[in-house]
Design a protein around this motif. Sequence first.
Motif, short mmCIF file in Angstrom:
data_model
loop_
_atom_site.label_atom_id
_atom_site.label_comp_id
_atom_site.label_asym_id
_atom_site.label_seq_id
_atom_site.Cartn_x
_atom_site.Cartn_y
_atom_site.Cartn_z
N ILE A 187 0.83 -1.21 0.00
CA ILE A 187 0.00 0.00 0.00
C ILE A 187 0.86 1.26 0.00
CG2 ILE A 187 -1.77 1.27 1.27
CD1 ILE A 187 -2.77 -1.44 2.30
N LEU A 188 1.93 1.23 0.79
CA LEU A 188 2.85 2.37 0.79
C LEU A 188 3.48 2.56 -0.58
CD1 LEU A 188 4.66 1.98 4.24
CD2 LEU A 188 3.26 3.93 3.51
N SER A 189 3.90 1.46 -1.21
CA SER A 189 4.53 1.57 -2.53
C SER A 189 3.53 2.06 -3.58
CB SER A 189 5.12 0.22 -2.96
OG SER A 189 4.10 -0.76 -3.12
N ALA A 190 2.26 1.66 -3.45
CA ALA A 190 1.23 2.13 -4.39
C ALA A 190 1.03 3.64 -4.26
CB ALA A 190 -0.08 1.40 -4.14
N ASN A 191 1.07 4.15 -3.03
CA ASN A 191 0.93 5.59 -2.81
C ASN A 191 2.16 6.35 -3.31
OD1 ASN A 191 -1.60 6.46 -1.08
ND2 ASN A 191 -0.97 4.47 -0.32
N VAL A 192 3.33 5.80 -3.04
CA VAL A 192 4.57 6.44 -3.48
C VAL A 192 4.61 6.50 -5.00
CG1 VAL A 192 7.07 6.14 -3.61
CG2 VAL A 192 5.90 5.90 -1.42
N TYR A 193 4.16 5.41 -5.66
CA TYR A 193 4.15 5.35 -7.12
C TYR A 193 3.30 6.47 -7.72
CZ TYR A 193 2.50 3.78 -11.71
OH TYR A 193 2.14 3.72 -13.03
N ILE A 194 2.21 6.83 -7.05
CA ILE A 194 1.34 7.87 -7.56
C ILE A 194 1.80 9.27 -7.14
CG2 ILE A 194 -1.02 8.81 -7.43
CD1 ILE A 194 -2.06 5.98 -7.29
N LEU A 195 2.35 9.42 -5.93
CA LEU A 195 2.65 10.74 -5.39
C LEU A 195 4.03 11.27 -5.74
CD1 LEU A 195 1.15 10.38 -1.79
CD2 LEU A 195 0.19 11.64 -3.72
N VAL A 196 5.03 10.41 -5.84
CA VAL A 196 6.40 10.90 -6.02
C VAL A 196 6.68 11.45 -7.42
CG1 VAL A 196 8.83 10.22 -6.03
CG2 VAL A 196 7.37 9.55 -4.12
N PRO A 197 6.26 10.78 -8.52
CA PRO A 197 6.52 11.37 -9.84
C PRO A 197 5.99 12.79 -10.02
CG PRO A 197 5.93 9.07 -10.09
CD PRO A 197 5.71 9.41 -8.64
N PRO A 198 4.77 13.13 -9.55
CA PRO A 198 4.33 14.53 -9.67
C PRO A 198 5.21 15.51 -8.91
CG PRO A 198 2.45 13.11 -9.27
CD PRO A 198 3.66 12.27 -9.09
N LEU A 199 5.91 15.05 -7.89
CA LEU A 199 6.87 15.91 -7.18
C LEU A 199 8.15 16.07 -7.98
CD1 LEU A 199 8.01 17.35 -4.61
CD2 LEU A 199 8.69 15.07 -3.81
#
Length: 315
Positions: free
Chosen positions: A277-289
């Motif tokens: 779940i953490l990796s799924a969130n990171v996958y969505i949130l980090v690239p836009p940063l």
Amino acid sequence: MSDSNTTDFTNPSTFILLGIPGLEMAHIWISIPFCTIYVLAVLGNFTILFIVKMEPSLRGPMYYFLCMLAINDLVLSTSILPKTLSIFWFNSREIDFSACLTQMYIIHCFSSMESGIFVAMAFDRYVAICDPLRHSTILTNPVVAKISLAVVLRGSMLSLPCPILAWQLPYCRTNIIPHSHCDHIAVVNLACTDIRVSSYYGISVEFLVIGLDVFFITVSYIQILRAIFRLPTKDARLKTFGTCGSHLCGLLTCYIPDLFSSLTHRFSHNVPLHFFILSANVYILVPPLLHPLIYGLRTKEIRNRLLQLFTHKGV
């Protein structure tokens, strides 16, 4: 009792999102980096859009596609984080059934669109390096508009069956989703019927989209490298290849997290659920940063305009 339970959940009005099961006590602490990443991503992408809009010289295919990427990142990150933060901060776990399927669709649609945007950027780099004299005549505004429309339509149409298939499934087990957002597999796993069609479709689209996009990008860069190696001097080769640097970094932020997430889901069966779940969130949130940082720092025109903006404000 069995009939009653089936009736209750066959068409659930709401789902219950658990956030990150196993890390409930750390939800508040996890929300701090998540919120920080989101705020910085929003500021960064709006800055890119503002600079491109305000600077007349930044009118070209590369910047149009960059604006598409910024909008895509804003929508993708906003589709999950406000609800995730409401779970972490206010324990607001309920989500309407239709809202859940809408969130699922947005995640799939804009993830596919992001990959398509990188293909369009690769084509722009190919034309700029391999046929620079005809760049402005090949990638005209109408052509760029058609490419952009194709990217949007592909993502929209290929992602549409996922929520439709999920909507038709009977949910007679539970309405509790062990996730922080409405992930496709997390939702359909709650169904009390065969989910192979829905599951196989989601996996097939993911591999088809990414597989084709990586193939086209690879072909583009093979041609780009051939053109670069034909240049007479080392400095010319390095300078030309440097124009692809931001695009290559963007590709890494797009495909490496996705590859990592896919491999861990399929081959790491002993990994705790909260890690997925953490990796799924990171996958969505980090690239836009990362995308505004990559293109802001590595694109000379944007970097100079940004410096001028802050210099004038300082004066």
